[in-house]
Write a protein that holds these residues in place. Structure first.
Motif, PDB file in Angstrom:
ATOM      1  N   LEU A  14       0.886  -1.168   0.101  1.00 57.43           N
ATOM      2  CA  LEU A  14      -0.126  -0.024   0.173  1.00 57.43           C
ATOM      3  C   LEU A  14       0.962   1.296   0.007  1.00 57.43           C
ATOM      4  O   LEU A  14       0.841   2.298  -0.710  1.00 57.43           O
ATOM      5  N   THR A  15       1.797   1.206   0.835  1.00 50.88           N
ATOM      6  CA  THR A  15       2.646   2.403   0.834  1.00 50.88           C
ATOM      7  C   THR A  15       3.366   2.663  -0.191  1.00 50.88           C
ATOM      8  O   THR A  15       3.380   3.964  -0.820  1.00 50.88           O
ATOM      9  N   ASN A  16       4.084   1.538  -1.108  1.00 49.09           N
ATOM     10  CA  ASN A  16       4.713   1.950  -2.246  1.00 49.09           C
ATOM     11  C   ASN A  16       3.948   1.906  -3.566  1.00 49.09           C
ATOM     12  O   ASN A  16       4.194   2.804  -4.662  1.00 49.09           O
ATOM     13  N   VAL A  17       2.620   1.460  -3.662  1.00 45.94           N
ATOM     14  CA  VAL A  17       1.896   1.671  -4.743  1.00 45.94           C
ATOM     15  C   VAL A  17       1.191   2.889  -4.881  1.00 45.94           C
ATOM     16  O   VAL A  17       1.264   3.239  -5.884  1.00 45.94           O
ATOM     17  N   GLU A  76      17.847   5.786   2.764  1.00 47.42           N
ATOM     18  CA  GLU A  76      16.341   6.135   2.570  1.00 47.42           C
ATOM     19  C   GLU A  76      15.956   4.902   1.646  1.00 47.42           C
ATOM     20  O   GLU A  76      14.782   4.292   1.935  1.00 47.42           O
ATOM     21  N   PHE A  77      16.564   4.148   0.754  1.00 44.49           N
ATOM     22  CA  PHE A  77      16.349   2.997   0.031  1.00 44.49           C
ATOM     23  C   PHE A  77      15.981   1.950   0.952  1.00 44.49           C
ATOM     24  O   PHE A  77      14.971   1.244   0.853  1.00 44.49           O
ATOM     25  N   VAL A  78      17.260   1.640   1.778  1.00 44.02           N
ATOM     26  CA  VAL A  78      16.961   0.455   2.769  1.00 44.02           C
ATOM     27  C   VAL A  78      15.624   0.685   3.702  1.00 44.02           C
ATOM     28  O   VAL A  78      15.071  -0.104   4.056  1.00 44.02           O
ATOM     29  N   SER A  79      15.669   2.181   3.897  1.00 45.11           N
ATOM     30  CA  SER A  79      14.393   2.340   5.055  1.00 45.11           C
ATOM     31  C   SER A  79      13.067   1.952   4.478  1.00 45.11           C
ATOM     32  O   SER A  79      12.074   1.562   5.145  1.00 45.11           O
ATOM     33  N   ILE A  80      12.958   1.729   3.133  1.00 47.07           N
ATOM     34  CA  ILE A  80      11.669   1.441   2.410  1.00 47.07           C
ATOM     35  C   ILE A  80      11.248   0.049   2.897  1.00 47.07           C
ATOM     36  O   ILE A  80      10.249  -0.300   3.156  1.00 47.07           O
ATOM     37  N   PHE A  81      12.300  -0.808   3.022  1.00 43.85           N
ATOM     38  CA  PHE A  81      12.151  -2.151   3.456  1.00 43.85           C
ATOM     39  C   PHE A  81      12.185  -2.535   4.956  1.00 43.85           C
ATOM     40  O   PHE A  81      11.577  -3.440   5.531  1.00 43.85           O
ATOM     41  N   THR A  82      13.096  -1.527   5.833  1.00 45.58           N
ATOM     42  CA  THR A  82      13.200  -1.823   7.350  1.00 45.58           C
ATOM     43  C   THR A  82      12.039  -1.433   7.894  1.00 45.58           C
ATOM     44  O   THR A  82      11.736  -2.053   8.933  1.00 45.58           O
ATOM     45  N   LYS A  83      11.143  -0.606   7.445  1.00 47.43           N
ATOM     46  CA  LYS A  83      10.138  -0.008   8.066  1.00 47.43           C
ATOM     47  C   LYS A  83       8.879  -1.462   8.122  1.00 47.43           C
ATOM     48  O   LYS A  83       8.694  -1.547   9.367  1.00 47.43           O
ATOM     49  N   GLY A 140       2.264   5.315  -3.303  1.00 44.66           N
ATOM     50  CA  GLY A 140       3.154   6.450  -3.163  1.00 44.66           C
ATOM     51  C   GLY A 140       3.141   7.487  -4.236  1.00 44.66           C
ATOM     52  O   GLY A 140       3.079   7.363  -5.210  1.00 44.66           O
ATOM     53  N   THR A 141       3.287   9.093  -3.843  1.00 37.88           N
ATOM     54  CA  THR A 141       3.064   9.983  -4.767  1.00 37.88           C
ATOM     55  C   THR A 141       4.741  10.229  -5.126  1.00 37.88           C
ATOM     56  O   THR A 141       5.339   9.708  -4.935  1.00 37.88           O
ATOM     57  N   LYS A 142       4.718  11.208  -6.308  1.00 37.01           N
ATOM     58  CA  LYS A 142       5.699  11.883  -6.735  1.00 37.01           C
ATOM     59  C   LYS A 142       6.808  12.180  -5.575  1.00 37.01           C
ATOM     60  O   LYS A 142       8.010  11.812  -5.751  1.00 37.01           O
ATOM     61  N   SER A 143       6.262  12.897  -4.805  1.00 35.29           N
ATOM     62  CA  SER A 143       7.116  13.851  -3.777  1.00 35.29           C
ATOM     63  C   SER A 143       7.477  12.593  -2.679  1.00 35.29           C
ATOM     64  O   SER A 143       8.809  12.696  -2.183  1.00 35.29           O
ATOM     65  N   TYR A 144       7.127  11.303  -2.743  1.00 35.39           N
ATOM     66  CA  TYR A 144       7.306  10.304  -1.727  1.00 35.39           C
ATOM     67  C   TYR A 144       8.717   9.653  -2.456  1.00 35.39           C
ATOM     68  O   TYR A 144       9.651   9.628  -1.498  1.00 35.39           O
ATOM     69  N   TRP A 145       8.953   9.533  -3.759  1.00 37.43           N
ATOM     70  CA  TRP A 145      10.051   8.942  -4.416  1.00 37.43           C
ATOM     71  C   TRP A 145      10.975   9.881  -4.462  1.00 37.43           C
ATOM     72  O   TRP A 145      11.988   9.566  -4.199  1.00 37.43           O
ATOM     73  N   LYS A 146      10.299  11.248  -4.452  1.00 33.37           N
ATOM     74  CA  LYS A 146      11.528  12.313  -4.760  1.00 33.37           C
ATOM     75  C   LYS A 146      12.350  12.430  -3.327  1.00 33.37           C
ATOM     76  O   LYS A 146      13.616  12.730  -3.432  1.00 33.37           O
ATOM     77  N   ASP A 147      11.550  12.367  -2.324  1.00 38.37           N
ATOM     78  CA  ASP A 147      12.101  12.413  -1.047  1.00 38.37           C
ATOM     79  C   ASP A 147      13.194  11.318  -0.923  1.00 38.37           C
ATOM     80  O   ASP A 147      14.415  11.313  -0.299  1.00 38.37           O
ATOM     81  N   ILE A 148      13.144   9.980  -1.548  1.00 38.82           N
ATOM     82  CA  ILE A 148      13.971   8.775  -1.457  1.00 38.82           C
ATOM     83  C   ILE A 148      15.085   9.320  -2.409  1.00 38.82           C
ATOM     84  O   ILE A 148      16.340   8.973  -1.842  1.00 38.82           O
ATOM     85  N   PHE A 149      14.863   9.173  -3.756  1.00 38.87           N
ATOM     86  CA  PHE A 149      15.938   9.362  -4.609  1.00 38.87           C
ATOM     87  C   PHE A 149      16.634  10.721  -4.837  1.00 38.87           C
ATOM     88  O   PHE A 149      17.630  10.599  -5.617  1.00 38.87           O
TER      89      PHE A 149
END
Lengths: 361, 65
Positions: free
Chosen positions: A245-248, A276-283, A250-259
């Protein structure tokens, strides 16, 4: 409303009428009946192919186990085998289906030869091949029971909202404050008024599903006693739902904050992006481990307190044991609610961070 | 044996962390009782994150041992 209770009662009857009486002819595997708390605890917190009710010694001194057999569904070499787990005779008998032989070893099904030999390697791990096991195990049956409880709680409550609004009555007045609490204090608070309605059903389902499963786990006698929310596969699947749910959504600004974290110099990004990338999975991983560890730890503490009587082999320790168990039981009732709340709250928080474009500063 | 020492250290760290979170939250609640529910939510989130780190360490301790 009446119908659901009838169905539940009926199911309870059908299940209990299957209760199989099996007498163990041979002596116990443990030498001299030594009580092994670790084995008892591991047996209770792990999944099993039958639903154990009680074990005792009858008048002739034989060990009697009363358990409800559950269907075993195995897939091997493209063929499906379905039989009841009572065929295993508590792991002592080999089951033959076609030209294949199955045997239970520590509640897991292995392929064996006709004699039912389990080959252990030097570390005591079986080397036999395992069939693909889709059985209705104790955890699955217990999960279905909590689904039925949820239906019995929510369908009568939901019916009341059809037609004219009126004073809450019956099941509605029990459920309404809790539902409003989840909506106002978890979903709207974390996701925001605008998108709350879209994620409300999910957050509410996981909240009640985890809570009811936690409570069923606290019931020590037959219809409870399974450790569903202390099973890492169960919590893992719930965490995967939150992850998706979080990643599907996720808005543009969510991905922008990560990458491409705004306002950060390029060299710093080299460090930030992997984190930031690892934290997608650790949460979601932390969600999974938190629920699993909290519930399993509670079960282990309770079972250890009970084991105290049998390890010390004296009745005089039982007031201590019972008193501490009562205290832990009360604590676990609180932990059961708290963990459901934390899982729902953090899921809502993660989803809220991903789906909202602008952060409100 | 090292695992046991490590687990002890993890528990000390997590206990200190959650204790500090609780201390801060209680002080804030004492000063501003009108935003009690907001502080409570923030406290639980912060405590859950501290706990998350501790659980990671415990899982790693399992894997290493």
């Amino acid at each position: 409303m009446q119908r659901f209770y009838t169905i539940i009662l009926l199911l309870a009857f059908i299940l209990t009428s299957f209760a199989a009486y099996a007498e163990n002819e041979g002596e116990k595997k443990n030498k001299e009946g030594d009580f092994d708390p670790l084995e008892m605890i591991m047996h209770h917190i792990s999944d099993s192919h039958n639903w154990h009710i009680v074990s005792f010694k009858n008048k002739e001194g034989k060990d009697v186990d009363i358990a409800i057999p559950l269907p075993v569904i195995l897939i091997h070499d493209g063929s499906v085998h379905i039989f009841m787990s009572s065929d295993f005779h508590h792991g002592e008998a080999v089951v033959q289906k076609g030209d294949q032989y199955f045997k239970l070893y520590h509640d897991k099904v292995y392929l064996t030869d006709a004699s039912g030999k389990i080959n252990l390697n030097s570390e005591g791990v079986p080397e036999n091949a395992k069939p693909f096991d889709l059985s209705i195990t104790r955890n699955v049956a217990s999960m279905w029971m909590s689904v039925l409880i949820m239906l019995a709680l929510f369908i009568p409550a939901a019916r009341k909202y059809r037609g004219k609004p009126s004073m809450p009555t019956g099941m509605q007045s029990l459920m309404e404050p809790i539902i409003l609490f989840v909506r106002d204090d978890i979903v709207i608070e974390q996701i925001g008024e605008k998108k709350a309605d879209r994620f409300m059903p999910y957050i509410m389902t996981i909240f009640f599903f985890i809570w009811i499963n936690n409570l069923i786990g606290m019931v020590p006698i037959f219809p409870g006693g399974s450790n569903v929310s202390g099973n890492i596969a169960f919590t893992g699947i719930l965490a995967v739902f939150t992850f998706l749910l979080t990643n599907v959504f996720g808005t543009k600004s969510y991905w922008k904050d990560i990458f491409a974290t705004p306002g950060v110099p390029i060299p710093v990004r080299a460090i930030l992006i992997p984190i930031e990338f690892v934290s997608i999975f650790t949460k979601p991983f932390a969600l999974m481990v938190r629920l699993f560890a909290n519930i399993t730890a509670g079960h282990i503490v309770l079972l250890s307190l009970t084991s105290l009587i049998f390890v010390l082999k004296t009745i005089y320790i039982s007031p201590v044991s019972i008193g501490m168990s009562l205290f832990m039981d009360m604590l676990e009732l609180l932990v059961g609610l708290l963990q459901a709340y934390i899982f729902a709250l953090l899921s809502a928080l993660f989803i809220g961070m991903a789906v909202n474009d602008e952060e409100e500063h | 044996m090292y695992t046991a020492v490590g687990l002890g250290l993890i528990v000390i760290g997590a206990g200190l962390g959650i204790g500090l979170v609780g201390k801060g939250a209680m002080e804030a609640m004492g000063r501003q009782p009108e935003v009690l529910s907001k502080i409570q939510t923030a406290m639980i989130i912060a405590a859950a994150l501290v706990e998350g780190v501790a659980l990671f360490a415990i899982v790693l301790a399992w894997l290493v041992s």
